[in-house]
Design a protein around this motif. Structure first.
Motif, PDB file in Angstrom:
ATOM      1  N   SER A 194      10.730  -4.297   6.458  1.00 27.93           N
ATOM      2  CA  SER A 194      10.636  -5.518   5.697  1.00 27.93           C
ATOM      3  C   SER A 194      10.995  -5.829   4.414  1.00 27.93           C
ATOM      4  O   SER A 194      11.130  -4.767   3.602  1.00 27.93           O
ATOM      5  CB  SER A 194       9.095  -6.042   5.810  1.00 27.93           C
ATOM      6  OG  SER A 194       8.878  -7.373   5.284  1.00 27.93           O
ATOM      7  N   HIS A 195      11.093  -6.975   3.921  1.00 33.96           N
ATOM      8  CA  HIS A 195      11.511  -7.055   2.453  1.00 33.96           C
ATOM      9  C   HIS A 195      10.177  -7.867   1.852  1.00 33.96           C
ATOM     10  O   HIS A 195      10.606  -8.243   0.718  1.00 33.96           O
ATOM     11  CB  HIS A 195      12.904  -7.847   2.149  1.00 33.96           C
ATOM     12  CG  HIS A 195      13.034  -9.028   2.798  1.00 33.96           C
ATOM     13  ND1 HIS A 195      13.532  -9.336   4.134  1.00 33.96           N
ATOM     14  CD2 HIS A 195      12.793 -10.382   2.397  1.00 33.96           C
ATOM     15  CE1 HIS A 195      13.571 -10.585   4.527  1.00 33.96           C
ATOM     16  NE2 HIS A 195      13.104 -11.353   3.424  1.00 33.96           N
ATOM     17  N   LEU A 196       9.377  -8.426   2.729  1.00 34.78           N
ATOM     18  CA  LEU A 196       8.273  -9.346   2.145  1.00 34.78           C
ATOM     19  C   LEU A 196       7.067  -8.284   1.791  1.00 34.78           C
ATOM     20  O   LEU A 196       6.399  -7.861   2.232  1.00 34.78           O
ATOM     21  CB  LEU A 196       7.814 -10.021   3.448  1.00 34.78           C
ATOM     22  CG  LEU A 196       8.797 -10.993   3.862  1.00 34.78           C
ATOM     23  CD1 LEU A 196       8.023 -11.742   5.115  1.00 34.78           C
ATOM     24  CD2 LEU A 196       9.169 -12.052   2.867  1.00 34.78           C
ATOM     25  N   LEU A 197       7.059  -8.026   0.396  1.00 31.26           N
ATOM     26  CA  LEU A 197       6.408  -6.894  -0.440  1.00 31.26           C
ATOM     27  C   LEU A 197       4.948  -7.278  -0.241  1.00 31.26           C
ATOM     28  O   LEU A 197       3.967  -6.377   0.214  1.00 31.26           O
ATOM     29  CB  LEU A 197       6.967  -6.667  -1.853  1.00 31.26           C
ATOM     30  CG  LEU A 197       8.279  -6.169  -1.863  1.00 31.26           C
ATOM     31  CD1 LEU A 197       8.473  -5.986  -3.473  1.00 31.26           C
ATOM     32  CD2 LEU A 197       8.535  -5.106  -1.041  1.00 31.26           C
ATOM     33  N   SER A 198       4.611  -8.352  -0.549  1.00 25.32           N
ATOM     34  CA  SER A 198       3.256  -8.874  -0.492  1.00 25.32           C
ATOM     35  C   SER A 198       2.418  -8.806   1.022  1.00 25.32           C
ATOM     36  O   SER A 198       1.494  -8.500   1.149  1.00 25.32           O
ATOM     37  CB  SER A 198       3.094 -10.347  -0.897  1.00 25.32           C
ATOM     38  OG  SER A 198       3.921 -11.232   0.031  1.00 25.32           O
ATOM     39  N   GLU A 199       3.446  -9.099   2.105  1.00 23.89           N
ATOM     40  CA  GLU A 199       2.962  -8.885   3.284  1.00 23.89           C
ATOM     41  C   GLU A 199       2.699  -7.497   3.641  1.00 23.89           C
ATOM     42  O   GLU A 199       1.662  -6.913   4.240  1.00 23.89           O
ATOM     43  CB  GLU A 199       3.695  -9.594   4.331  1.00 23.89           C
ATOM     44  CG  GLU A 199       3.425  -9.507   5.487  1.00 23.89           C
ATOM     45  CD  GLU A 199       2.080 -10.311   6.028  1.00 23.89           C
ATOM     46  OE1 GLU A 199       1.190  -9.958   6.712  1.00 23.89           O
ATOM     47  OE2 GLU A 199       1.716 -11.300   5.014  1.00 23.89           O
ATOM     48  N   ILE A 200       3.599  -6.462   3.317  1.00 24.39           N
ATOM     49  CA  ILE A 200       3.542  -5.093   3.640  1.00 24.39           C
ATOM     50  C   ILE A 200       2.213  -4.549   3.195  1.00 24.39           C
ATOM     51  O   ILE A 200       1.799  -3.784   3.761  1.00 24.39           O
ATOM     52  CB  ILE A 200       4.668  -4.448   3.355  1.00 24.39           C
ATOM     53  CG1 ILE A 200       6.120  -4.679   4.034  1.00 24.39           C
ATOM     54  CG2 ILE A 200       4.774  -2.760   2.771  1.00 24.39           C
ATOM     55  CD1 ILE A 200       5.777  -4.067   5.448  1.00 24.39           C
ATOM     56  N   GLU A 201       1.900  -4.875   1.999  1.00 20.35           N
ATOM     57  CA  GLU A 201       0.894  -4.299   0.864  1.00 20.35           C
ATOM     58  C   GLU A 201      -0.511  -4.664   1.724  1.00 20.35           C
ATOM     59  O   GLU A 201      -1.093  -3.842   1.695  1.00 20.35           O
ATOM     60  CB  GLU A 201       0.844  -5.025  -0.112  1.00 20.35           C
ATOM     61  CG  GLU A 201      -0.150  -4.452  -1.262  1.00 20.35           C
ATOM     62  CD  GLU A 201      -0.042  -5.103  -2.818  1.00 20.35           C
ATOM     63  OE1 GLU A 201      -0.337  -3.796  -3.825  1.00 20.35           O
ATOM     64  OE2 GLU A 201       0.556  -6.081  -2.803  1.00 20.35           O
TER      65      GLU A 201
END
Length: 306
Positions: A194-201
């Protein structure tokens, strides 16, 4: 990182290039533990999808070795891939058929019983929409149907490339909760790029950061948090900031004057109470004392831009 015996995916010095062009991947050493949700991060063009295609034997490596479930995939491809489910970007679906029919066709090809079709539709929460034509599904429902197809064989490992691409906030939350459920309640090891950092976190237990074909960081979320902690600061404002800076410097605090406020390098959770006590004892009025933690985005950019 875990012992070798606990690794579900392991690559050793993995490299790849198209034809004789510039290397797309260089010396990639992935280590994904059993039971982990592994977030594979990197900007567009970093090499994430290429790595995933290599793991799924859709591309042949230029060098190095890939092990899945402790065995080289080139030696045991059929056995290994029978335990893997995958969703690469947007799922390929028959939109003129129902959700049930899409899963049932794949189940027939794989000699999987109807009871499992009903089970995976229930897992992805599509049972009530199973007899709706897929052309009438929302994008989030189509992604969940793609996951149902990936889960048909009861995989021990799930590999997902950008599974929340194009989803609205509700769709992203649905996919996140589903992956947490699969990991927690079904023991599935998950690799998700993913490139969605807030979601991965909010999702992962382990992280790998890739850029320009090179691995910049790999480890647990706790290890990354320790790096982030080293970049965090305590912001302070008092009625006499110059006096406050001298007091803190005299007590071995790493202090600098920010644009407006005093900044102290964060050390541990006891530090805020210590600082507040020192300043109050000196009779200073404390207007603000606040921990400013480094975000995952800031830490990610610090790796990418280094």
């Amino acid at each position: 990182m875990p012992d070798k015996d606990e690794l579900i995916i392991e690559t050793q010095h993995l490299s790849f290039s198209f034809s004789k062009g510039k290397a797309v991947l260089e010396d990639i050493n992935l280590q994904i533990p059993k039971g982990a949700i592994y977030g594979f991060l990197g900007p567009n063009g970093a090499g994430k999808t290429t790595t995933i295609r290599l793991l799924l034997n859709l591309l042949k490596p230029g060098g190095g070795q890939i092990k899945v479930f402790g065995e080289p995939i080139k030696d045991h491809p059929i056995h290994a891939f029978s335990r893997i489910g995958a969703l690469i970007e947007t799922p390929s679906l028959y939109e003129h058929l129902t959700g049930f029919d899409n899963v049932w066709i794949t189940a027939g090809i794989c000699n999987i019983q109807k009871s499992r079709v009903l089970e995976v539709l229930d897992i992805v929460q599509l049972s009530s929409n199973a007899h709706m034509h897929v052309r009438n599904y929302s994008l989030g429902m189509k992604q969940r149907l793609g996951l149902a197809l990936a889960l048909l064989s009861s995989p021990d490992l799930l590999i997902l490339d950008e599974p929340t691409n194009g989803l609205d906030p509700n769709g992203i939350i649905e996919i996140r909760e589903l992956l947490l459920h699969l990991s927690r309640d079904h023991g599935v090891t998950i690799l998700v790029s993913s490139h969605l950092l807030s979601e991965i976190e909010k999702l992962v237990s382990h992280i790998g950061i890739l850029n320009l074909g090179k691995m910049l960081f790999q480890g647990s979320v706790k290890q990354l948090q320790e790096i982030r902690q080293g970049k965090s600061v305590i912001e302070i404002d008092t009625d006499q900031n110059s006096v406050a800076m001298k007091i803190l410097t005299d007590h071995q605090q790493e202090v600098k004057q920010g644009a407006v406020l005093i900044e102290v390098k964060y050390r541990d959770k006891y530090q805020l109470a210590e600082i507040a006590g020192l300043l109050a004892k000196a009779g200073l009025a404390i207007y603000r004392i606040q921990l400013i933690e480094s975000s995952l985005e800031e830490t990610f950019l610090s790796f990418i831009n280094n």
